[in-house]
Design a protein around this motif. Structure first.
Motif, PDB file in Angstrom:
ATOM      1  N   THR A  61       9.640  89.268  37.978  1.00 55.67           N
ATOM      2  CA  THR A  61      10.847  90.087  37.592  1.00 55.67           C
ATOM      3  C   THR A  61      12.149  89.486  37.847  1.00 55.67           C
ATOM      4  O   THR A  61      13.277  89.432  37.182  1.00 55.67           O
ATOM      5  N   GLY A  64      12.985  86.455  35.916  1.00 53.84           N
ATOM      6  CA  GLY A  64      13.216  86.782  34.661  1.00 53.84           C
ATOM      7  C   GLY A  64      14.716  87.154  34.383  1.00 53.84           C
ATOM      8  O   GLY A  64      15.388  86.679  33.530  1.00 53.84           O
ATOM      9  N   ILE A  65      15.096  87.881  35.490  1.00 52.70           N
ATOM     10  CA  ILE A  65      16.532  88.266  35.517  1.00 52.70           C
ATOM     11  C   ILE A  65      17.300  87.121  35.669  1.00 52.70           C
ATOM     12  O   ILE A  65      18.568  87.019  35.027  1.00 52.70           O
ATOM     13  N   LYS A  66      16.979  86.393  36.713  1.00 52.28           N
ATOM     14  CA  LYS A  66      17.957  85.342  36.883  1.00 52.28           C
ATOM     15  C   LYS A  66      17.894  84.333  35.588  1.00 52.28           C
ATOM     16  O   LYS A  66      19.147  83.709  35.301  1.00 52.28           O
ATOM     17  N   LEU A  67      16.795  84.087  35.087  1.00 55.72           N
ATOM     18  CA  LEU A  67      16.882  83.252  33.907  1.00 55.72           C
ATOM     19  C   LEU A  67      17.730  83.725  32.543  1.00 55.72           C
ATOM     20  O   LEU A  67      18.426  83.044  31.931  1.00 55.72           O
ATOM     21  N   PHE A  68      17.688  84.948  32.648  1.00 58.09           N
ATOM     22  CA  PHE A  68      18.402  85.542  31.557  1.00 58.09           C
ATOM     23  C   PHE A  68      19.916  85.818  31.804  1.00 58.09           C
ATOM     24  O   PHE A  68      20.620  85.587  30.750  1.00 58.09           O
ATOM     25  N   ARG A  69      19.960  85.914  32.804  1.00 63.49           N
ATOM     26  CA  ARG A  69      21.645  85.900  33.231  1.00 63.49           C
ATOM     27  C   ARG A  69      22.384  84.354  32.973  1.00 63.49           C
ATOM     28  O   ARG A  69      23.651  84.342  32.738  1.00 63.49           O
ATOM     29  N   HIS A  70      21.664  83.412  33.350  1.00 66.53           N
ATOM     30  CA  HIS A  70      21.793  81.941  33.352  1.00 66.53           C
ATOM     31  C   HIS A  70      21.895  81.298  31.804  1.00 66.53           C
ATOM     32  O   HIS A  70      22.442  80.429  31.774  1.00 66.53           O
ATOM     33  N   ASN A  71      21.355  82.198  30.978  1.00 67.66           N
ATOM     34  CA  ASN A  71      21.469  81.622  29.530  1.00 67.66           C
ATOM     35  C   ASN A  71      22.247  82.130  28.455  1.00 67.66           C
ATOM     36  O   ASN A  71      22.719  83.189  28.768  1.00 67.66           O
TER      37      ASN A  71
END
Length: 71
Positions: A61, A64-71
């Protein structure tokens, strides 16, 4: 004060292993007695399984949050 995360990572599996050995030494029907949720053996076997699963999904999780924030 709460212990640090590295301390807990070592302490929790050791305590659950101690509980497992305690259950094996006290309960006469150890393998068969582990199926009842009222047995101490059930929870001493459940804890070592639950903790890695929780850590895996927590990290999943977080990633997933880290990837969502940086895209």
């Amino acid at each position: 004060m709460l212990p640090s995360l590295p301390t807990l990572t070592v302490l929790v599996p050791l305590l659950s292993l101690a509980g497992l050995f305690y259950s094996a030494s006290v309960d006469e029907t150890f393998p068969q007695g582990c199926t009842s949720t009222s047995s101490l053996c059930f929870y001493s076997l459940l804890l070592p399984v639950t903790i890695p699963v929780y850590v895996f999904f927590h990290l999943w999780t977080w990633m997933g949050i880290k990837l969502f924030r940086h895209n």
